[in-house]
Design an enzyme around this catalytic site. Structure first.
Site, PDB file in Angstrom:
ATOM      1  N   GLY A  24       1.094  -2.103   3.953  1.00  0.00           N
ATOM      2  CA  GLY A  24       1.880  -0.668   3.942  1.00  0.00           C
ATOM      3  C   GLY A  24       3.227  -0.484   4.901  1.00  0.00           C
ATOM      4  N   GLY A  78      -8.655   4.513   6.856  1.00  0.00           N
ATOM      5  CA  GLY A  78      -8.246   5.937   6.968  1.00  0.00           C
ATOM      6  C   GLY A  78      -6.715   6.085   7.220  1.00  0.00           C
ATOM      7  CG  HIS A 109      -3.804  -1.385  -1.699  1.00  0.00           C
ATOM      8  ND1 HIS A 109      -5.123  -2.085  -1.957  1.00  0.00           N
ATOM      9  CD2 HIS A 109      -4.128  -0.823  -0.840  1.00  0.00           C
ATOM     10  CE1 HIS A 109      -5.829  -1.953  -1.345  1.00  0.00           C
ATOM     11  NE2 HIS A 109      -5.526  -0.908  -0.452  1.00  0.00           N
ATOM     12  CG  ASP A 112      -4.992   2.541   0.786  1.00  0.00           C
ATOM     13  OD1 ASP A 112      -3.867   2.094   1.258  1.00  0.00           O
ATOM     14  OD2 ASP A 112      -5.874   1.799   0.551  1.00  0.00           O
ATOM     15  N   GLY A 123      -2.923  -3.773   8.874  1.00  0.00           N
ATOM     16  CA  GLY A 123      -2.141  -4.280  10.048  1.00  0.00           C
ATOM     17  C   GLY A 123      -1.565  -5.564   9.701  1.00  0.00           C
ATOM     18  CG  HIS A 158      -9.131   0.359  -0.581  1.00  0.00           C
ATOM     19  ND1 HIS A 158      -8.249   0.282   0.694  1.00  0.00           N
ATOM     20  CD2 HIS A 158     -10.409   0.337  -0.447  1.00  0.00           C
ATOM     21  CE1 HIS A 158      -9.580   0.282   1.594  1.00  0.00           C
ATOM     22  NE2 HIS A 158     -10.709   0.324   0.966  1.00  0.00           N
ATOM     23  CB  SER A 175      -0.825  -0.096   1.403  1.00  0.00           C
ATOM     24  OG  SER A 175      -1.238   1.349   1.492  1.00  0.00           O
ATOM     25  CG  MET A 189     -11.586  -2.545   5.032  1.00  0.00           C
ATOM     26  SD  MET A 189     -10.117  -1.975   4.229  1.00  0.00           S
ATOM     27  CE  MET A 189      -9.033  -1.082   5.317  1.00  0.00           C
ATOM     28  CG  MET A 194     -11.326   3.714   1.976  1.00  0.00           C
ATOM     29  SD  MET A 194      -9.571   3.347   2.769  1.00  0.00           S
ATOM     30  CE  MET A 194      -8.376   3.633   1.425  1.00  0.00           C
ATOM     31  N   GLY A 230      -2.610   4.064   7.763  1.00  0.00           N
ATOM     32  CA  GLY A 230      -1.566   2.865   7.846  1.00  0.00           C
ATOM     33  C   GLY A 230      -1.176   3.105   9.208  1.00  0.00           C
ATOM     34  N   GLY A 231      -0.458   2.007   9.593  1.00  0.00           N
ATOM     35  CA  GLY A 231       0.383   1.374  10.666  1.00  0.00           C
ATOM     36  C   GLY A 231      -0.630   1.273  11.951  1.00  0.00           C
ATOM     37  CG  ASP A 244      -6.385  -2.732   2.976  1.00  0.00           C
ATOM     38  OD1 ASP A 244      -6.994  -2.061   2.244  1.00  0.00           O
ATOM     39  OD2 ASP A 244      -5.131  -2.490   3.812  1.00  0.00           O
ATOM     40  CG  MET A 258      -8.025   7.296   2.255  1.00  0.00           C
ATOM     41  SD  MET A 258      -7.004   7.450   3.669  1.00  0.00           S
ATOM     42  CE  MET A 258      -6.555   5.575   3.568  1.00  0.00           C
TER      43      MET A 258
HETATM   44  C1  DX5 Z   1      -6.153   1.769   5.281  1.00  0.00           C
HETATM   45  C2  DX5 Z   1      -5.742   1.204   3.986  1.00  0.00           C
HETATM   46  C3  DX5 Z   1      -4.794   0.317   4.061  1.00  0.00           C
HETATM   47  C4  DX5 Z   1      -3.414   0.912   4.753  1.00  0.00           C
HETATM   48  C5  DX5 Z   1      -2.766  -0.388   5.101  1.00  0.00           C
HETATM   49  O1  DX5 Z   1      -7.140   2.630   5.411  1.00  0.00           O
HETATM   50  O2  DX5 Z   1      -6.820   0.963   3.216  1.00  0.00           O
HETATM   51  O3  DX5 Z   1      -4.515  -0.304   2.732  1.00  0.00           O
HETATM   52  O4  DX5 Z   1      -2.690   1.642   4.096  1.00  0.00           O
HETATM   53  O5  DX5 Z   1      -1.548  -0.102   5.849  1.00  0.00           O
HETATM   54  P1  DX5 Z   1      -0.715  -1.056   6.958  1.00  0.00           P
HETATM   55  O6  DX5 Z   1      -0.661  -2.326   6.182  1.00  0.00           O
HETATM   56  O7  DX5 Z   1       0.252  -0.297   7.381  1.00  0.00           O
HETATM   57  O8  DX5 Z   1      -2.092  -1.431   7.965  1.00  0.00           O
HETATM   58 ZN    ZN Z   2      -6.414  -0.033   1.483  1.00  0.00          ZN
END
Ligand code: DX5
Ligand code: ZN
Length: 222
Positions: A198, A143, A34, A36, A178, A67, A9, A138, A69, A145-146, A176, A38
């Protein structure tokens, strides 16, 4: 069993060097890129639009796994496909007519995916499953990463695996949020066929991208 697909991601990439980063994960063995998207409305963050996807497309030969969102989705489908999206995944909560959105994505020439938030049941896509090319579970609230993997979603992945197998259709089960080398074996064991990652890919810098991707992919073989 076919190898699990790894979809880094780019939300966790260096946004000041996104083209270099996409080239680097392509070379490091990513199967999908991937992306994201938003809108600050559907989720409490704002990232990138179709113009950035278009700018990134020439830097990779791998499918852009976009993706969305965002809400609404329909007015933007053609723009993301024209920008280079190979897969467009949206959330059932994004609008009142998800079947029409799937039709719009396919008419535009992309594969259609739907994404289930941790609080969204599989029932939300029950009537649409056979029209989908991908379902995205999900394992964090969308919203950012991390975040930490939400273990309760393993049951949903197992249940969805059974539902997808019953369709006898080739539908990607992507997870997707964590996902790390520490939990990837459990996620794949539950039935995932694609992992979005990510932090687990980008977190240690470019020298580790190939190793991090290989560790995630190898978890399925363990
Ligand atoms: C969150 C995104 C995920 C996120 C994954 O809303 O859809 O794709 O970036 O990042 P990690 O792998 O760090 O959770
Ligand atoms: Zn995503």
């Amino acid at each position: 069993m076919a190898q699990v697909l790894i979809a880094p991601s780019i939300l966790s990439a260096d946004f000041a060097r996104l083209g270099d980063e996409v080239r680097a994960i392509d070379a490091a063995g990513a199967d999908l890129i991937h992306v994201d998207v938003m809108d600050g409305h559907f989720v409490p963050n704002i990232t990138i639009g179709p113009m950035v996807v278009k700018a990134l497309k020439p830097h990779t030969t791998k499918p852009m796994d976009v993706h969305l969102m965002i809400t609404p989705v329909d007015p933007f489908v053609d723009a993301y496909v024209d920008a280079g999206a190979a897969i467009i995944t949206f959330h059932p909560e994004a609008g009142p007519h998800p079947h029409r959105t799937i039709q719009a994505i396919k008419r535009a020439g992309a594969k259609a995916g739907m994404s289930l938030n941790p609080g969204t049941p599989i029932a939300a896509i029950e009537e649409l499953l056979e029209d989908l090319d991908l379902v995205l579970v999900m394992s964090v609230n969308p919203g950012f990463g991390g975040q930490k993997f939400i273990d309760s979603q393993l049951r949903k992945i197992e249940a969805l695996r059974k539902r997808i197998d019953a369709t006898r259709k080739d539908i990607i089960l992507e997870v997707d949020g964590g996902v790390t080398a520490a939990n990837a074996a459990r996620v794949i064991g539950a039935g995932a066929t694609a992992l979005v990652a990510g932090t687990a890919v980008f977190g240690d810098g470019p020298d580790m991208y190939a190793k991090n991707i290989a560790k995630l992919r190898g978890a399925g073989a363990a």
